[in-house]
Design a protein around this motif. Structure first.
Motif, PDB file in Angstrom:
ATOM      1  N   VAL A   6       0.849  -1.182   0.000  1.00  0.00           N
ATOM      2  CA  VAL A   6       0.000   0.000   0.000  1.00  0.00           C
ATOM      3  C   VAL A   6       0.889   1.237   0.000  1.00  0.00           C
ATOM      4  N   VAL A   7       0.701   2.104  -0.992  1.00  0.00           N
ATOM      5  CA  VAL A   7       1.530   3.313  -1.084  1.00  0.00           C
ATOM      6  C   VAL A   7       0.755   4.573  -0.699  1.00  0.00           C
ATOM      7  N   ALA A   8      -0.566   4.486  -0.706  1.00  0.00           N
ATOM      8  CA  ALA A   8      -1.400   5.621  -0.286  1.00  0.00           C
ATOM      9  C   ALA A   8      -2.775   5.079   0.063  1.00  0.00           C
ATOM     10  N   GLU A   9      -3.438   5.708   1.025  1.00  0.00           N
ATOM     11  CA  GLU A   9      -4.783   5.252   1.369  1.00  0.00           C
ATOM     12  C   GLU A   9      -5.532   6.295   2.184  1.00  0.00           C
ATOM     13  N   ILE A  10      -6.854   6.178   2.122  1.00  0.00           N
ATOM     14  CA  ILE A  10      -7.747   6.810   3.075  1.00  0.00           C
ATOM     15  C   ILE A  10      -8.469   5.639   3.729  1.00  0.00           C
ATOM     16  N   PRO A  11      -8.133   5.324   4.968  1.00  0.00           N
ATOM     17  CA  PRO A  11      -8.615   4.083   5.580  1.00  0.00           C
ATOM     18  C   PRO A  11     -10.116   3.877   5.447  1.00  0.00           C
ATOM     19  N   THR A  12     -10.460   2.646   5.079  1.00  0.00           N
ATOM     20  CA  THR A  12     -11.805   2.109   4.839  1.00  0.00           C
ATOM     21  C   THR A  12     -12.415   2.602   3.521  1.00  0.00           C
ATOM     22  N   PHE A  13     -11.822   3.615   2.890  1.00  0.00           N
ATOM     23  CA  PHE A  13     -12.381   4.167   1.653  1.00  0.00           C
ATOM     24  C   PHE A  13     -11.612   3.744   0.410  1.00  0.00           C
ATOM     25  N   ILE A  14     -10.278   3.835   0.442  1.00  0.00           N
ATOM     26  CA  ILE A  14      -9.493   3.571  -0.767  1.00  0.00           C
ATOM     27  C   ILE A  14      -8.058   3.200  -0.404  1.00  0.00           C
ATOM     28  N   LYS A  15      -7.498   2.268  -1.189  1.00  0.00           N
ATOM     29  CA  LYS A  15      -6.089   1.890  -1.075  1.00  0.00           C
ATOM     30  C   LYS A  15      -5.466   1.918  -2.463  1.00  0.00           C
ATOM     31  N   VAL A  16      -4.262   2.490  -2.540  1.00  0.00           N
ATOM     32  CA  VAL A  16      -3.490   2.491  -3.777  1.00  0.00           C
ATOM     33  C   VAL A  16      -2.251   1.640  -3.539  1.00  0.00           C
ATOM     34  N   PHE A  17      -1.992   0.695  -4.440  1.00  0.00           N
ATOM     35  CA  PHE A  17      -0.900  -0.249  -4.264  1.00  0.00           C
ATOM     36  C   PHE A  17       0.289   0.091  -5.157  1.00  0.00           C
ATOM     37  N   SER A  18       1.418  -0.490  -4.812  1.00  0.00           N
ATOM     38  CA  SER A  18       2.670  -0.193  -5.505  1.00  0.00           C
ATOM     39  C   SER A  18       2.639  -0.608  -6.973  1.00  0.00           C
ATOM     40  N   ASP A  19       1.769  -1.557  -7.331  1.00  0.00           N
ATOM     41  CA  ASP A  19       1.672  -1.951  -8.735  1.00  0.00           C
ATOM     42  C   ASP A  19       0.688  -1.090  -9.524  1.00  0.00           C
ATOM     43  N   GLY A  20       0.150  -0.043  -8.862  1.00  0.00           N
ATOM     44  CA  GLY A  20      -0.770   0.879  -9.529  1.00  0.00           C
ATOM     45  C   GLY A  20      -2.233   0.512  -9.384  1.00  0.00           C
ATOM     46  N   SER A  21      -2.523  -0.663  -8.835  1.00  0.00           N
ATOM     47  CA  SER A  21      -3.923  -1.070  -8.651  1.00  0.00           C
ATOM     48  C   SER A  21      -4.559  -0.291  -7.505  1.00  0.00           C
ATOM     49  N   VAL A  22      -5.881  -0.225  -7.548  1.00  0.00           N
ATOM     50  CA  VAL A  22      -6.635   0.570  -6.571  1.00  0.00           C
ATOM     51  C   VAL A  22      -7.803  -0.262  -6.058  1.00  0.00           C
ATOM     52  N   GLU A  23      -8.044  -0.212  -4.758  1.00  0.00           N
ATOM     53  CA  GLU A  23      -9.218  -0.852  -4.154  1.00  0.00           C
ATOM     54  C   GLU A  23     -10.096   0.216  -3.529  1.00  0.00           C
ATOM     55  N   ARG A  24     -11.413   0.087  -3.746  1.00  0.00           N
ATOM     56  CA  ARG A  24     -12.394   1.019  -3.183  1.00  0.00           C
ATOM     57  C   ARG A  24     -13.438   0.211  -2.405  1.00  0.00           C
ATOM     58  N   PRO A  25     -13.159  -0.108  -1.131  1.00  0.00           N
ATOM     59  CA  PRO A  25     -14.023  -1.013  -0.372  1.00  0.00           C
ATOM     60  C   PRO A  25     -15.465  -0.536  -0.225  1.00  0.00           C
ATOM     61  N   ARG A  26     -15.701   0.757  -0.249  1.00  0.00           N
ATOM     62  CA  ARG A  26     -17.044   1.276  -0.019  1.00  0.00           C
ATOM     63  C   ARG A  26     -17.830   1.531  -1.306  1.00  0.00           C
ATOM     64  N   GLN A  27     -17.241   1.207  -2.442  1.00  0.00           N
ATOM     65  CA  GLN A  27     -17.944   1.403  -3.705  1.00  0.00           C
ATOM     66  C   GLN A  27     -19.165   0.498  -3.768  1.00  0.00           C
ATOM     67  N   THR A  28     -20.325   1.056  -4.033  1.00  0.00           N
ATOM     68  CA  THR A  28     -21.523   0.232  -4.160  1.00  0.00           C
ATOM     69  C   THR A  28     -21.561  -0.420  -5.540  1.00  0.00           C
ATOM     70  N   PRO A  29     -22.260  -1.553  -5.678  1.00  0.00           N
ATOM     71  CA  PRO A  29     -22.264  -2.289  -6.953  1.00  0.00           C
ATOM     72  C   PRO A  29     -22.821  -1.439  -8.097  1.00  0.00           C
ATOM     73  N   LEU A  30     -22.319  -1.698  -9.299  1.00  0.00           N
ATOM     74  CA  LEU A  30     -22.867  -1.053 -10.490  1.00  0.00           C
ATOM     75  C   LEU A  30     -24.095  -1.836 -10.954  1.00  0.00           C
ATOM     76  N   VAL A  31     -25.098  -1.114 -11.434  1.00  0.00           N
ATOM     77  CA  VAL A  31     -26.346  -1.750 -11.870  1.00  0.00           C
ATOM     78  C   VAL A  31     -26.721  -1.219 -13.247  1.00  0.00           C
ATOM     79  N   PRO A  32     -27.472  -2.010 -14.028  1.00  0.00           N
ATOM     80  CA  PRO A  32     -27.881  -1.548 -15.356  1.00  0.00           C
ATOM     81  C   PRO A  32     -29.007  -0.530 -15.275  1.00  0.00           C
ATOM     82  N   PRO A  33     -29.270   0.187 -16.369  1.00  0.00           N
ATOM     83  CA  PRO A  33     -30.421   1.102 -16.406  1.00  0.00           C
ATOM     84  C   PRO A  33     -31.734   0.324 -16.357  1.00  0.00           C
ATOM     85  N   SER A  34     -32.833   1.033 -16.120  1.00  0.00           N
ATOM     86  CA  SER A  34     -34.159   0.419 -16.003  1.00  0.00           C
ATOM     87  C   SER A  34     -35.068   0.883 -17.135  1.00  0.00           C
TER      88      SER A  34
END
Length: 317
Positions: A6-34
């Motif tokens: 982990v090279v940067a983070e806002i705890p519980t919200f986002i982590k940035v890793f040394s390989d450039g990947s990003v995790e967003r634990p609080r992101q809600t699922p994407l859904v299709p239009p209605s």
């Protein structure tokens, strides 16, 4: 194999890793239009605004009476999420807009702008301006051309999206939109602003560790002036005059128990009021509610109260 750190983070919200990947634990699922939503009967669809940069949007269309060809207001909306998470296609915003549109009878263009840290600020501001100009253009989506009232084009957003709304409104005061389209009004819901100066109940001991302060340094580390950059501090050194806001009216909506942006919405409202801006300025305060309560609980009594107020704002000439 090199370890992934982990090279940067806002705890519980986002982590940035040394390989450039990003995790967003609080992101809600994407859904299709209605087509349409089974409860509200609101239609939605996704459109591409630009391939490069990648900008898209989800459009929402209220149920319209076939015999009534009266056109409805258009709201170009910028979602919240601290500039680094959430989406126009997320379950959170999709549920919100199905309810919102059913109560306000307007077309919504919910903009999917590029997020930090993959695309540091000011990318999102440019994306949202680009989206607004595309709405105002001759080749706008058929839903807009057939059912939208281009004399009633509004912009709006919550939290970081409220901040974007402010910056887009300022740009509209300097640059013309296609076809002579003017911004009729702006909606700022619990807008995200900050500054090195304290306001209200903020304390010096906690200020630099606060979510608004930490988020800004994360999403725009190279910002000239840091936390007093004019995009986050609209009354800071070198900030353009708020008298230049390019819209006819504005409503600032705040929540009395907001634990994220606190009282900065009132701070912004007071600054606009004192600026000499000639538009119509309104303040909507809801006591006993926290940050983006209307997004999180769109069918609650207080959310619907806000939607009805915003419906009047959108339709009142």
């Amino acid at each position: 194999m090199a370890s992934k750190e982990v090279v940067a983070e806002i705890p519980t919200f986002i982590k940035v890793f040394s390989d450039g990947s990003v995790e967003r634990p609080r992101q809600t699922p994407l859904v299709p239009p209605s087509n349409p939503d089974p409860i509200t009967k609101v239609f939605s669809k996704d459109v591409i605004i630009s391939e490069n940069p990648a900008i898209s949007a989800r459009l929402y269309l209220p149920t319209l009476e076939k015999e009534n060809d009266k056109k409805v207001p258009i709201l170009v909306y910028f979602h919240g999420g601290g500039f680094f998470f959430e989406s126009a296609f997320s379950q959170l915003y999709h549920h919100h807009f199905n309810t919102f549109v059913s109560h306000t009878n307007c077309i919504v263009v919910s903009v999917e702008y590029r997020l930090a840290p993959e695309h540091p600020l000011p990318a999102c501001y440019h994306d949202c301006w680009h989206a607004l100009t595309s709405v105002a253009s001759d080749n706008a989506d058929p839903w807009l051309l057939h059912h939208g009232d281009f004399n009633r084009v509004f912009i709006g957003g919550d939290s970081a999206g409220g901040n974007i709304t402010h910056n887009v409104a300022l740009r509209a005061g300097r640059e013309a939109l296609p076809g002579g389209v003017k911004i009729a009004g702006a909606i700022l819901s619990q807008p995200y602003f900050c500054s090195s100066d304290l306001f209200g109940s903020e304390t010096a001991a906690e200020h630099e560790q606060s979510m608004p302060y930490v988020t800004w340094t994360f999403v725009y580390p190279s910002a000239p002036g840091g936390i007093d950059n004019p995009m986050i501090n609209p009354v800071g050194p070198g900030a353009p005059s708020l008298a230049g806001l390019g819209c006819s009216k504005m409503i600032v909506c705040v929540a009395g128990d907001d634990k994220i942006v606190g009282e900065r919405g009132v701070w912004y409202y007071d600054a606009v009021k004192k600026s000499g801006w000639h538009g119509e300025l309104q303040l909507f305060e809801e006591n006993g509610e926290d940050h983006i309560y209307h997004i999180l609980h769109p069918q609650s009594e207080k959310a619907i109260k806000l939607f009805k107020r915003l419906g009047l704002f959108l339709h009142d000439q």
